[in-house]
Motif scaffolding. Structure first.
Motif, PDB file in Angstrom:
ATOM      1  N   UNK A 109      48.311  36.022  45.386  1.00  0.00           N
ATOM      2  CA  UNK A 109      48.922  37.033  44.518  1.00  0.00           C
ATOM      3  C   UNK A 109      49.608  36.387  43.319  1.00  0.00           C
ATOM      4  N   UNK A 110      50.080  35.167  43.490  1.00  0.00           N
ATOM      5  CA  UNK A 110      50.703  34.451  42.391  1.00  0.00           C
ATOM      6  C   UNK A 110      49.740  33.618  41.570  1.00  0.00           C
ATOM      7  N   UNK A 111      48.481  33.554  41.992  1.00  0.00           N
ATOM      8  CA  UNK A 111      47.505  32.690  41.317  1.00  0.00           C
ATOM      9  C   UNK A 111      46.632  33.442  40.325  1.00  0.00           C
ATOM     10  N   UNK A 112      46.445  34.734  40.536  1.00  0.00           N
ATOM     11  CA  UNK A 112      45.557  35.524  39.687  1.00  0.00           C
ATOM     12  C   UNK A 112      45.922  36.998  39.819  1.00  0.00           C
ATOM     13  N   UNK A 113      45.375  37.812  38.922  1.00  0.00           N
ATOM     14  CA  UNK A 113      45.671  39.247  38.933  1.00  0.00           C
ATOM     15  C   UNK A 113      44.682  40.045  39.775  1.00  0.00           C
ATOM     16  N   UNK A 127      39.613  34.808  38.100  1.00  0.00           N
ATOM     17  CA  UNK A 127      40.671  33.808  38.254  1.00  0.00           C
ATOM     18  C   UNK A 127      41.798  33.939  37.225  1.00  0.00           C
ATOM     19  N   UNK A 128      41.743  34.965  36.333  1.00  0.00           N
ATOM     20  CA  UNK A 128      42.804  35.193  35.349  1.00  0.00           C
ATOM     21  C   UNK A 128      42.866  34.028  34.365  1.00  0.00           C
ATOM     22  N   UNK A 129      42.015  34.114  33.366  1.00  0.00           N
ATOM     23  CA  UNK A 129      41.903  33.034  32.385  1.00  0.00           C
ATOM     24  C   UNK A 129      43.244  32.713  31.739  1.00  0.00           C
ATOM     25  N   UNK A 130      43.345  31.484  31.259  1.00  0.00           N
ATOM     26  CA  UNK A 130      44.632  30.951  30.780  1.00  0.00           C
ATOM     27  C   UNK A 130      44.901  31.331  29.320  1.00  0.00           C
ATOM     28  N   UNK A 172      37.578  30.003  32.183  1.00  0.00           N
ATOM     29  CA  UNK A 172      37.619  29.491  30.816  1.00  0.00           C
ATOM     30  C   UNK A 172      37.449  27.971  30.788  1.00  0.00           C
ATOM     31  N   UNK A 173      37.246  27.369  29.598  1.00  0.00           N
ATOM     32  CA  UNK A 173      36.960  25.921  29.527  1.00  0.00           C
ATOM     33  C   UNK A 173      37.966  25.039  30.249  1.00  0.00           C
ATOM     34  N   UNK A 174      39.237  25.381  30.250  1.00  0.00           N
ATOM     35  CA  UNK A 174      40.222  24.531  30.919  1.00  0.00           C
ATOM     36  C   UNK A 174      40.032  24.490  32.431  1.00  0.00           C
ATOM     37  N   UNK A 175      39.423  25.520  32.993  1.00  0.00           N
ATOM     38  CA  UNK A 175      39.148  25.481  34.432  1.00  0.00           C
ATOM     39  C   UNK A 175      38.134  24.388  34.766  1.00  0.00           C
ATOM     40  N   UNK A 192      37.967  46.809  53.076  1.00  0.00           N
ATOM     41  CA  UNK A 192      39.360  46.841  52.643  1.00  0.00           C
ATOM     42  C   UNK A 192      39.773  48.250  52.248  1.00  0.00           C
ATOM     43  N   UNK A 193      41.006  48.587  52.541  1.00  0.00           N
ATOM     44  CA  UNK A 193      41.543  49.888  52.140  1.00  0.00           C
ATOM     45  C   UNK A 193      42.388  49.782  50.875  1.00  0.00           C
ATOM     46  N   UNK A 194      42.486  48.584  50.305  1.00  0.00           N
ATOM     47  CA  UNK A 194      43.323  48.352  49.130  1.00  0.00           C
ATOM     48  C   UNK A 194      42.464  48.094  47.904  1.00  0.00           C
ATOM     49  N   UNK A 195      43.006  48.407  46.734  1.00  0.00           N
ATOM     50  CA  UNK A 195      42.354  48.052  45.480  1.00  0.00           C
ATOM     51  C   UNK A 195      42.425  46.541  45.271  1.00  0.00           C
ATOM     52  N   UNK A 196      41.494  46.023  44.481  1.00  0.00           N
ATOM     53  CA  UNK A 196      41.414  44.580  44.264  1.00  0.00           C
ATOM     54  C   UNK A 196      42.339  44.104  43.140  1.00  0.00           C
ATOM     55  N   UNK A 197      42.490  44.902  42.089  1.00  0.00           N
ATOM     56  CA  UNK A 197      43.317  44.479  40.957  1.00  0.00           C
ATOM     57  C   UNK A 197      44.771  44.821  41.234  1.00  0.00           C
ATOM     58  N   UNK A 198      45.658  43.824  41.093  1.00  0.00           N
ATOM     59  CA  UNK A 198      47.067  44.068  41.399  1.00  0.00           C
ATOM     60  C   UNK A 198      47.999  43.770  40.234  1.00  0.00           C
ATOM     61  N   UNK A 199      47.449  43.404  39.071  1.00  0.00           N
ATOM     62  CA  UNK A 199      48.279  43.187  37.891  1.00  0.00           C
ATOM     63  C   UNK A 199      48.679  41.732  37.710  1.00  0.00           C
ATOM     64  N   UNK A 200      49.150  41.412  36.502  1.00  0.00           N
ATOM     65  CA  UNK A 200      49.483  40.030  36.173  1.00  0.00           C
ATOM     66  C   UNK A 200      50.656  39.520  37.003  1.00  0.00           C
ATOM     67  N   UNK A 201      50.525  38.352  37.613  1.00  0.00           N
ATOM     68  CA  UNK A 201      51.695  37.700  38.217  1.00  0.00           C
ATOM     69  C   UNK A 201      52.733  37.380  37.139  1.00  0.00           C
ATOM     70  N   UNK A 202      53.969  37.248  37.584  1.00  0.00           N
ATOM     71  CA  UNK A 202      55.091  36.996  36.676  1.00  0.00           C
ATOM     72  C   UNK A 202      55.656  35.613  36.978  1.00  0.00           C
TER      73      UNK A 202
END
Length: 261
Positions: free
Chosen positions: A246-250, A8-11, A42-45, A192-202
């Motif tokens: 895509x905007x919620x996690x990497x 979930x891309x920790x804060x 993380x704890x805030x979640x 799926x034919x795509x990789x799972x990791x797509x990098x940090x949203x901006x």
């Protein structure tokens, strides 16, 4: 049954939970997995609206206050039998404390049939290089110990989900294959034919985070759903790739539809 996993891309990178929690929640609501695991929770979640909404329908297994890899299962379908939490041994040193490299595990009984299922949510070591590849092999050894314990004690169908920080043909996953445990990428042609990791949203000028789809193919995926090859038939494995997530996690959520043998 449907199994899912999501980092979930920790804060920790000026990326607070609140602007991103609806995207994560909507995935859980739409795809309605029977069981799933989070990583970097993380704890805030645990204080978020996301957690409050999810736990209306799902029981959370988070054994300590530092459980960044919780397991969730539908309350209406399963009853908890046993659970635990494992910190990985012998990790290379870091200049900071990393609470995320763990295994959280749960054993549940299906209420209707009495069938036992095991679920591990994990986050393997992350750096690159030979030393770090070997650290992930040691992670895989500890994961195997836990999966085999659950399988043997309960005669359970066992899954492991998470951010393994290694690809389909890595040393760590090859070790698990030797024990009969495979990534779902190798257990179905409908994957799926795509990789799972797509990098940090901006963070955009509109105040929202925006991400882009991964450019690599599935052989570079670092998120996996693993299980014993002789226990299940994986009918489908896919990623959730839409603008909101895509905007919620990497990481794109990964899920697998399973038939029990």
């Amino acid at each position: 049954m449907r199994i899912m996993s999501l980092n979930v891309w920790s804060d920790y990178a000026d990326n607070p939970v609140e602007p991103r929690e609806d995207g994560i929640l909507n995935v859980i609501k739409e795809y309605s997995p029977d069981m799933f695991g989070f990583q970097e929770f993380s704890p805030n979640f645990y204080k978020s609206n996301l957690f409050m909404e999810i736990t209306k329908d799902y029981q959370c297994v988070a054994v300590t206050e530092n459980t960044w890899t919780p397991v969730f299962f539908k309350k209406s379908l399963y009853t908890l039998q046993e659970c635990g939490w494992v910190w990985f041994d012998e990790l290379p040193p870091l200049p900071y404390i990393d609470d995320s490299k763990t295994i959280t595990w749960a054993v549940v009984t299906e209420n209707e049939t009495g069938k036992k299922f095991g679920m591990c949510s994990t986050h393997f070591w992350f750096k690159t290089g030979e030393e770090h590849d070997q650290a992930r092999v040691r992670n895989a050894e500890q994961l195997y110990d836990k999966m085999s314990y659950i399988r043997e004690k309960y005669n359970a169908v066992v899954f492991a989900v998470g951010d393994f920080n290694c690809s389909v043909n890595s040393d760590a996953l090859n070790f698990l294959e030797q024990k009969g445990i495979y990534t779902s990428f190798k257990l179905t042609d409908d994957h799926s034919m795509s990789a799972s990791y797509h990098g940090y949203p901006v963070l955009g000028d509109d105040g929202n985070f925006h991400g882009k789809p991964a450019q690599k193919d599935y052989t570079s995926s670092i998120d996996h759903i693993l299980t014993y090859k002789d226990s299940v038939c994986v009918t489908k494995q896919n990623l959730v790739i839409n603008e909101e997530i895509l905007g919620s996690t990497d990481h794109s959520p990964i899920y697998a539809d399973i038939e029990i043998l």
